[in-house]
Each structure stands twice: as C-alpha cells, then as structure tokens.
Design an enzyme around this catalytic site. Structure first.
Site, PDB file in Angstrom:
ATOM      1  N   GLN A  70       0.821  -1.211   0.000  1.00 12.66           N
ATOM      2  CA  GLN A  70       0.000   0.000   0.000  1.00 12.66           C
ATOM      3  C   GLN A  70       0.854   1.259   0.000  1.00 12.66           C
ATOM      4  O   GLN A  70       0.510   2.251  -0.647  1.00 12.66           O
ATOM      5  CB  GLN A  70      -0.942  -0.004   1.195  1.00 12.66           C
ATOM      6  CG  GLN A  70      -2.108  -0.955   1.030  1.00 12.66           C
ATOM      7  CD  GLN A  70      -3.156  -0.788   2.106  1.00 12.66           C
ATOM      8  OE1 GLN A  70      -2.824  -0.625   3.274  1.00 12.66           O
ATOM      9  NE2 GLN A  70      -4.414  -0.825   1.730  1.00 12.66           N
ATOM     10  N   GLU A  92       3.992   1.764  14.974  1.00 15.07           N
ATOM     11  CA  GLU A  92       4.176   0.387  14.519  1.00 15.07           C
ATOM     12  C   GLU A  92       3.128  -0.552  15.108  1.00 15.07           C
ATOM     13  O   GLU A  92       2.696  -0.413  16.254  1.00 15.07           O
ATOM     14  CB  GLU A  92       5.577  -0.081  14.938  1.00 15.07           C
ATOM     15  CG  GLU A  92       5.938  -1.494  14.582  1.00 15.07           C
ATOM     16  CD  GLU A  92       6.295  -1.666  13.123  1.00 15.07           C
ATOM     17  OE1 GLU A  92       5.766  -2.606  12.507  1.00 15.07           O
ATOM     18  OE2 GLU A  92       7.103  -0.876  12.606  1.00 15.07           O
ATOM     19  N   ASP A 126      -6.881  -1.969  17.639  1.00 16.75           N
ATOM     20  CA  ASP A 126      -6.243  -0.870  16.914  1.00 16.75           C
ATOM     21  C   ASP A 126      -6.059   0.301  17.869  1.00 16.75           C
ATOM     22  O   ASP A 126      -7.031   0.920  18.297  1.00 16.75           O
ATOM     23  CB  ASP A 126      -7.098  -0.463  15.710  1.00 16.75           C
ATOM     24  CG  ASP A 126      -6.362   0.460  14.744  1.00 16.75           C
ATOM     25  OD1 ASP A 126      -5.368   1.094  15.163  1.00 16.75           O
ATOM     26  OD2 ASP A 126      -6.783   0.552  13.581  1.00 16.75           O
ATOM     27  N   ARG A 128      -4.050   3.006  17.191  1.00 12.11           N
ATOM     28  CA  ARG A 128      -3.435   4.132  16.486  1.00 12.11           C
ATOM     29  C   ARG A 128      -4.125   5.454  16.811  1.00 12.11           C
ATOM     30  O   ARG A 128      -5.319   5.501  17.097  1.00 12.11           O
ATOM     31  CB  ARG A 128      -3.461   3.880  14.974  1.00 12.11           C
ATOM     32  CG  ARG A 128      -2.473   2.814  14.548  1.00 12.11           C
ATOM     33  CD  ARG A 128      -2.571   2.517  13.069  1.00 12.11           C
ATOM     34  NE  ARG A 128      -3.829   1.876  12.723  1.00 12.11           N
ATOM     35  CZ  ARG A 128      -4.145   1.462  11.498  1.00 12.11           C
ATOM     36  NH1 ARG A 128      -3.283   1.643  10.510  1.00 12.11           N
ATOM     37  NH2 ARG A 128      -5.298   0.875  11.265  1.00 12.11           N
ATOM     38  N   THR A 149      -7.475   4.745   1.400  1.00  8.44           N
ATOM     39  CA  THR A 149      -7.608   3.770   2.477  1.00  8.44           C
ATOM     40  C   THR A 149      -8.776   2.841   2.178  1.00  8.44           C
ATOM     41  O   THR A 149      -9.695   3.210   1.434  1.00  8.44           O
ATOM     42  CB  THR A 149      -7.845   4.466   3.832  1.00  8.44           C
ATOM     43  OG1 THR A 149      -7.858   3.473   4.880  1.00  8.44           O
ATOM     44  CG2 THR A 149      -9.164   5.232   3.862  1.00  8.44           C
ATOM     45  N   LYS A 154     -10.595   4.708   9.752  1.00  8.70           N
ATOM     46  CA  LYS A 154      -9.544   5.715   9.594  1.00  8.70           C
ATOM     47  C   LYS A 154     -10.137   7.023   9.080  1.00  8.70           C
ATOM     48  O   LYS A 154      -9.730   8.107   9.513  1.00  8.70           O
ATOM     49  CB  LYS A 154      -8.453   5.219   8.634  1.00  8.70           C
ATOM     50  CG  LYS A 154      -7.288   6.191   8.483  1.00  8.70           C
ATOM     51  CD  LYS A 154      -6.251   5.709   7.468  1.00  8.70           C
ATOM     52  CE  LYS A 154      -5.484   4.529   7.974  1.00  8.70           C
ATOM     53  NZ  LYS A 154      -4.349   4.184   7.064  1.00  8.70           N
TER      54      LYS A 154
END
EC number: 3.5.4.25
Length: 213
Positions: A70, A92, A126, A128, A149, A154
């Site tokens: 991606q 990460e 998740d 993030r 995406t 997101k």
C-alpha cells in the site's frame, strides 16, 4: 500533543522526487514524516495517504500484511496524479510497537488472527492515534484530502481529529497466499472495505514494478 516542524529536504524515489518534511511530537518524543509532491497548497483537495509505520512490510518485504504494498502504491498514485501527500506515522503494529508486534506474530503462527493476537497480549485491536495529522497537513497548507484507504474507521478518526476528508479512494493491492487470512480478518473484524477482486501481489517485490499496503 504538540507537533513541531523540523526541516524539509528532497527525496528522490523510483516514483518521483518528493519533498520530505520532518515533524516531532514533542510530548511523545515520536518523529513523523510527510512526503509531498507537486503543488499541495493550492486550496484543492489533495490525494493523500496516512500510513502507519510497518517495519516488516515497508522495509523487510513481509508478505504477512499489505502494508508495504500500500505504501508503494500510494507513492505511485501521488506521482501519477502530479501532486499529493503521504503521511508516514511512527505507530508500529497498529500502535503496540515493534516487539509486541513480533509477539503478536508468534501468536498468529500458533493460530490466532491479527485481532485475537493483540487482545491476547492485552491490547485493543487498533491503538493508532491520528491527532498529529491535522497540524502536519495545516503546516503544508493542506485543508482537504482525498484519502487512500480501505478502512472507514480511519476516515472517521481523521475527521474526528479535524481533517476534512472529502473522498475515500480504495487502495486494494498486495493480496497473496500469506496474507489472505489477515485481509479476511481486517474485513470481518475491523470493517475494512475489501473486494475479492483486489490486486494480487507477486511473490516478491519487483524493483522495476513496485507494488505497494
């Protein structure tokens, strides 16, 4: 969170010559990068990718995920469009860090899926954070994006962080025998919008035809 701009430089790549902009989160001590190409500050919505670091996929050519594929495809798409931005975010393993990601991979080797592995380690699926994106984009004069995406979460997270997302652009590349289960889990448990016709990756990355998460 306090995002501080540090410096910019040219970054020649196989896709084109990008400008690399360095930013630092002075609270968390993390460093993030924005790669821009062309005129991104003209007021028009900009083709963009918010890409979370994946050392195994981005640098070590792992086929367990679609991350490296991606990233390459996003850079190629920006170059073909003539302008755009790729935000490279240092979070990460969907926010759990590299060593915990390796622990999660070990659990996946024993049969857990990517969500189950994180949860067995005591993490959410998740973790993030996208709050650094709006100040980075604002510094670059970007106030609306067309986000590359497959993850509607997101889109919502960036919107909640103050980024104006005017369009979601599908980014389906990198399917291969090693990540079929991973992609199925992303679709079934994380809500990623993936089709069965996603581009299939070759067994190795090709220097003359880079393939891209």
């Amino acid at each position: 969170m306090s995002i501080q701009y540090i410096a910019s430089s040219k970054l020649p790549t196989p896709f084109g010559v990008f400008t690399m902009h360095g930013f630092e989160d002075t609270v968390a001590g993390k460093e993030h990068v924005a790669l821009t190409l062309g005129d991104v500050g003209n007021g028009e919505p900009v083709l963009a990718r918010a890409h979370s670091e994946c050392l195994t996929g981005d640098a070590l050519f792992s086929m367990r995920c679609d991350c490296g594929y991606q990233l390459e495809e996003a850079m190629r798409a920006v170059a073909e469009a003539g302008h755009g931005v790729v935000l490279y975010l240092r979070q990460e393993g969907r926010g759990i860090g590299l060593l915990n990601k390796i622990r999660a991979y070990h659990l996946q080797d024993q049969g857990a899926d990517t969500v189950e592995a994180n949860e067995q380690l005591g993490f959410g699926a998740d973790l993030r954070d996208y709050s650094m994106c709006e100040p980075m984009l604002s510094h670059l004069g970007i106030y609306a994006i067309r986000l590359m995406t497959n993850n509607p979460r997101k889109v919502r997270a960036l919107s909640d962080a103050g980024v104006k997302v005017v369009e979601r652009v599908a980014l389906e590349v990198g399917r291969n025998p090693y990540n079929e289960g991973y992609l199925s889990t992303k679709a079934s448990k994380l809500g990623h919008m993936l089709s069965s016709a996603a581009a299939t990756a070759p067994l190795t990355h090709q220097d003359d035809e880079p393939v891209g998460e």
